[in-house]
Design an enzyme around this catalytic site. Sequence first.
Site: not given
Ligand code: GLN
Length: 455
Positions: A155, A131, A56
């Site tokens: 995410s 994400s 990532k």
């Molecule tokens: N969807 C969550 C957010 O937007 C989690 C994102 C993540 O785990 N990086 O904060």
Amino acid sequence: MEARVVEHLSVISRRESLNAFISVFNDAAVRRAKEIDIKIRQGNAGPLAGMVIAIKDVLCMKGTITTCGSKILKEYEAIYDATVISKLRDADAVFIGKTNMDEFAMGSSGENSAFGPTKHPLDESRVPGGSSSGSCVAVAAGMATTSLGTDTGGSIRQPAGLCGIVGLKPTYGRVSRYGLVAFASSFDQIGPFANSSRDAARVLQVIAGSDKNDATSAAVDVPDYLAAMNRDMRGMKIGLPKEYFSDALNPEIRSVLQKKINALIHAGAEIVTVSLPHSEFTISTYYILATAEASSNLARYDGARYGYRSSKSKDLNSMYVQSRSEGFGDEVKRRIMLGTYVLSSGYYDAYYRKAQQVRRLIQNDFAAAFTQVDCIITPIAPTTAFKLGEKMNDPLQMYLNDIFTVSANLAGIPGICVPAGADANGLPIGIQILGKQFDEATILTVSDFLETVTS
Ligand code: GLN
């Protein structure tokens, strides 16, 4: 090794429309594979020789661009390796590229990237989740054997669920965050995506452990995960939180999960109904605390030291304002505003402090449940993969997608998502297993069992 790398590279170029990668290490990956092939022949290759890993683009890898999916870091070249990167390299893994992601890991769909949205491998009109969208798609579409993502509120687990692969978020503190660009420092964890629990365990084995460069990494022994994964469910006590299986749960998801639960009972597990009474507060607590931490962490992008600087600025102040206005995307700006607001004097007590207190209650809920059970099973997301654009104009709907995942980050416990079945359109449905702090071994054992009952 070399042949495998070449094969993955060809999938990457064939399926470019998925937009899974921000940079691909074509030549470097082949060169490295050749070196490892020699080591394999000599019999001195490391434990991950043969594993091709995608990373990532929020993890620093010396000499490579690390964008975090943001225009503001579009040209930022990392000057050191994250601890997870050095550990994987020492284990002879091959890095194949850096993957697309929601900007600064903020999002649940992969659409908040300055490099364009990532697409779902089974249906390109749908989102793959986020994400860690690119890392998930890379593994799901065969562009890498495994990958690293990060999980601040779901995410890793949520995209794994939407794409039908395995995604593991370790305990907070299990894996060093040194070299991970921070979003919400008390939530962020690094973990693997894989096509099997066993591959996820292999990666965790290498990246886990304390690190002098990360004071929040824990000095807790790392067990032999593969040895622990014996698929024996007899005597395993598994909790089903009644708040997560309410009448509002999508019936298709419920019935797929029920089949898995039946298989566990059949194999000798004991199912216990548990309660996590503060579940209704998880989303609001998470979105107060995570935005507060983000607003503070993202203050460093000011055009002076890191990344993008606007050419329109006339003085210091306008350099800050212009660089940030032009460099950040809408969702990141929304979070910075929210986070600044909840931390501001006059609102701090009503929002930030209150949310900290509720976070403690949520942690206590899990601690109480884990006196009765070894692990907890829940759905992973309220729906299967949704359409691109469907939730983009409704941030609250997007945030609600995290309803089953954020509690693990609030409590700091590990969680894994494993494929459980599919809906009527053939879109994957995942199942989540949550464990006690530092007990990744148990959830890996259960997820490994659940994979085998499918096949
Ligand atoms: N969807 C969550 C957010 O937007 C989690 C994102 C993540 O785990 N990086 O904060």
